[in-house]
Scaffold this motif. Structure first.
Motif, mmCIF file in Angstrom:
data_model
loop_
_atom_site.group_PDB
_atom_site.id
_atom_site.type_symbol
_atom_site.label_atom_id
_atom_site.label_comp_id
_atom_site.label_asym_id
_atom_site.label_seq_id
_atom_site.Cartn_x
_atom_site.Cartn_y
_atom_site.Cartn_z
ATOM 1 N N ALA A 130 54.372 16.249 -14.110
ATOM 2 C CA ALA A 130 54.435 14.802 -14.330
ATOM 3 C C ALA A 130 53.121 14.264 -14.882
ATOM 4 O O ALA A 130 53.121 13.355 -15.725
ATOM 5 N N ILE A 131 52.003 14.818 -14.440
ATOM 6 C CA ILE A 131 50.704 14.404 -14.985
ATOM 7 C C ILE A 131 50.589 14.854 -16.441
ATOM 8 O O ILE A 131 50.186 14.079 -17.313
ATOM 9 N N ALA A 132 50.968 16.100 -16.711
ATOM 10 C CA ALA A 132 50.886 16.639 -18.075
ATOM 11 C C ALA A 132 51.776 15.858 -19.047
ATOM 12 O O ALA A 132 51.402 15.642 -20.207
ATOM 13 N N SER A 133 52.946 15.416 -18.582
ATOM 14 C CA SER A 133 53.875 14.701 -19.458
ATOM 15 C C SER A 133 53.520 13.221 -19.614
ATOM 16 O O SER A 133 54.102 12.531 -20.445
#
Length: 167
Positions: free
Chosen positions: A107-110
């Motif tokens: 979720a952080i990466a996206s």
């Protein structure tokens, strides 16, 4: 029927001395148990709590409570859906935490979670089958990898996404 308060208690509950004594005994028991468990290889099955209690001269429910605490600290896998208790390595992630860790990283990466966003810990814990008391254990790697931090923020105390280099 007597309504008097036992001598070791006050009307408000156990005395402070008893609380301190309990905390000291718990600390000693954790140390004793850690010392004993160190003889088992990382990943090796641990004896059941009754055997450990006999070997250490303790009551089984005290050993079980200490194992639960070591599980919450990420030092052993104990209870829940795990049939066999085992020691975890120093950098080994608790198997119950892997899915939550991967979901937060993704979720952080996206961009679903942005720097400064508070993480919905209760929702994440529920979604991944964790009790809220296990969230600190589950977030240890995320904190170590500087993806999140526990701090006071705009939404109150909690876990917040940190800015990432190059973002």
């Amino acid at each position: 029927m007597s309504t008097s308060t036992p001598p070791h208690r006050t009307a408000a509950g156990p005395s402070r001395a008893n609380d301190d004594d309990f905390a000291r005994r718990r600390t000693v028991l954790l140390h004793l148990l850690r010392e004993h468990l160190a003889q088992y290889a990382v990943g090796a099955p641990l004896p059941w709590s009754g055997q450990l209690a006999d070997w250490l001269g303790q009551e089984t429910h005290h050993i079980s409570a200490a194992l639960v605490q070591l599980d919450q600290m990420g030092e052993v896998v104990y209870g829940g859906r795990h049939r066999v208790a085992r020691r975890l390595g120093p950098n080994e992630q608790h198997p119950d935490d892997v899915a939550l860790d991967q979901a937060v990283r993704a979720a952080i990466a996206s961009g679903a979670y942005r720097p400064g966003d508070p993480l919905p810990t209760a929702i994440l814990a529920s979604r991944h089958g964790l009790d809220l008391t296990k969230v600190p254990r589950a977030f240890r790697r995320l904190i170590k990898d500087k993806l999140v931090a526990h701090r006071d923020g705009p939404a109150g105390p909690g876990y917040y996404v940190l800015p990432q280099p190059g973002s």
